[in-house]
Enzyme design. Structure first.
Site, PDB file in Angstrom:
ATOM      1  N   ASP A 260       0.837  -1.201   0.000  1.00  0.00           N
ATOM      2  CA  ASP A 260       0.000   0.000   0.000  1.00  0.00           C
ATOM      3  C   ASP A 260       0.872   1.250   0.000  1.00  0.00           C
ATOM      4  O   ASP A 260       0.363   2.363  -0.041  1.00  0.00           O
ATOM      5  CB  ASP A 260      -0.929   0.011   1.223  1.00  0.00           C
ATOM      6  CG  ASP A 260      -1.976   1.109   1.139  1.00  0.00           C
ATOM      7  OD1 ASP A 260      -2.589   1.271   0.061  1.00  0.00           O
ATOM      8  OD2 ASP A 260      -2.180   1.813   2.144  1.00  0.00           O
ATOM      9  N   GLU A 265       6.792   6.964  -3.863  1.00  0.00           N
ATOM     10  CA  GLU A 265       5.381   6.975  -4.242  1.00  0.00           C
ATOM     11  C   GLU A 265       4.836   8.367  -4.532  1.00  0.00           C
ATOM     12  O   GLU A 265       3.803   8.507  -5.207  1.00  0.00           O
ATOM     13  CB  GLU A 265       4.533   6.321  -3.156  1.00  0.00           C
ATOM     14  CG  GLU A 265       4.504   7.099  -1.852  1.00  0.00           C
ATOM     15  CD  GLU A 265       3.745   6.355  -0.753  1.00  0.00           C
ATOM     16  OE1 GLU A 265       2.943   7.010  -0.078  1.00  0.00           O
ATOM     17  OE2 GLU A 265       3.952   5.135  -0.586  1.00  0.00           O
ATOM     18  N   HIS A 297      -1.559   3.817  -1.344  1.00  0.00           N
ATOM     19  CA  HIS A 297      -1.507   4.335   0.025  1.00  0.00           C
ATOM     20  C   HIS A 297      -2.899   4.769   0.508  1.00  0.00           C
ATOM     21  O   HIS A 297      -3.113   5.912   0.924  1.00  0.00           O
ATOM     22  CB  HIS A 297      -0.526   5.512   0.134  1.00  0.00           C
ATOM     23  CG  HIS A 297       0.103   5.611   1.489  1.00  0.00           C
ATOM     24  ND1 HIS A 297       1.410   5.980   1.692  1.00  0.00           N
ATOM     25  CD2 HIS A 297      -0.400   5.379   2.738  1.00  0.00           C
ATOM     26  CE1 HIS A 297       1.693   5.986   2.983  1.00  0.00           C
ATOM     27  NE2 HIS A 297       0.611   5.622   3.638  1.00  0.00           N
TER      28      HIS A 297
END
Length: 330
Positions: A260, A265, A297
């Site tokens: 996640d 990111e 996320h």
């Protein structure tokens, strides 16, 4: 009294407006991250709330200018505060707060859901079905009650995950520098990270990002895991060395993973890159692997968690402005 909130999403507005109405306080919002080039927007406000994954940037003078403008605090409405230069902020006299437990269940339930999806081979079945292949050969599942789940970081979120996994019948072990006696009815502590990695069928990560957790799962750690074990990361991307994870998956050293959060990111998550060639080659490779689940996320992203993040952060701002203390200050 006026409070300014940065990086506000549409789904946060109802909670913000409800809090403002209940407290009769003006709360304004924008959709910008807080950086030196956007810091002037907070002039004239009494309170400041941010939420972002990229560092604020600048130097100590930024925090000094906030204090000079009359601000007493800087509040993150997430658990993470690695975006803030805390020593510089405190040296300027600012109180830093976060929301350490907006909803432990939100992230813990995400870990359980990802684990179930992996051990039932649902990702692989989805790929077969998309190709009109309805065969099940080779994809026999495992029952969670037959597994040992190893939790690294058994704090608020990890402890909640332990209770959920235990409730489903799994054996739960944990490694944490702090042992919580109240969890000993659902888990057994091991002495080292290495002990956990060798025993666990599922390794579930719930650690903060700091000097000791960055790179916690590297090539050496992955080689200790069982070849039929899975790893779940719903904590922070840099906890896993992505280069090493990709190599381990290619070599068959572990069975799969659910991520996640990943290194780097910020350049990808919560953005639409449809039709583009991804510049992050590691993520591009992971997306092509049938035994890998990637989500952007969103472990925190539930109705209760979003409301709590807004309410707790604004409650802390109000307390500080009123000269009171808060349990969430650094």
């Amino acid at each position: 009294m006026k409070i300014l909130m940065y990086s506000v999403r549409d789904d946060e507005q109802d909670a913000i407006q409800a809090w403002a109405a209940a407290h009769q306080i003006q709360v304004d919002t924008n959709d910008l991250e807080f950086h030196p080039e956007t810091a002037d927007l907070v002039k004239g406000y009494d309170g400041l709330v941010i939420q972002q994954r990229s560092p604020i940037g600048g130097d100590a003078s930024l925090y000094q200018s906030l204090a000079a403008a009359g601000l007493k605090q800087l509040t993150s409405r997430t658990a993470g505060v690695d975006t803030i230069d805390i020593p510089a902020a405190k040296a300027a006299g600012l109180v830093i707060t976060n929301v350490p437990a907006y909803s432990p269940n939100s992230v813990a339930e995400m870990s359980v859901a990802q684990t179930m999806r992996l051990i039932r081979n649902l990702e692989m079945f989805d790929q077969r079905i998309s190709q009109q292949n309805f065969q099940w050969a080779g994809l026999q599942a495992r029952e969670i009650r037959s597994l040992t789940v190893g939790i690294i970081g058994a704090g608020r979120i990890g402890g909640t995950a332990a209770r959920l996994f235990h409730g489903l019948g799994a054996k739960v072990i944990a490694y944490d520098v702090v042992r919580h006696p109240e969890l000993e009815d659902v888990l057994t502590y091991v002495d080292t990270k290495e002990d956990l990695l060798r025993q666990a069928d599922v390794v579930d990560l719930h650690v903060d990002l700091n000097e000791t957790s960055a790179g916690l799962i590297d090539a050496a750690a992955l080689k200790l895991m069982k070849t039929d074990a899975y790893i779940i990361n719903a904590s922070r991307g840099p906890v896993i060395v992505t280069d090493d994870l990709v190599a381990a998956l290619k070599a068959g050293e572990i069975a799969g993973c659910a991520l996640d959060t990943v290194e780097g990111e910020n350049a990808l998550f919560n953005q639409n890159h449809q039709g583009e060639v991804l510049q992050d080659t590691n993520v591009a490779q992971l997306m092509q692997m049938p035994n890998v689940i990637i989500t952007p996320h969103v472990g925190f992203y539930t109705n209760l968690a979003v409301k709590n993040m807004v309410d707790i952060s604004l409650d802390d701002v109000l307390a500080i402005l009123n000269g009171e203390t808060t349990a969430h200050a650094f």
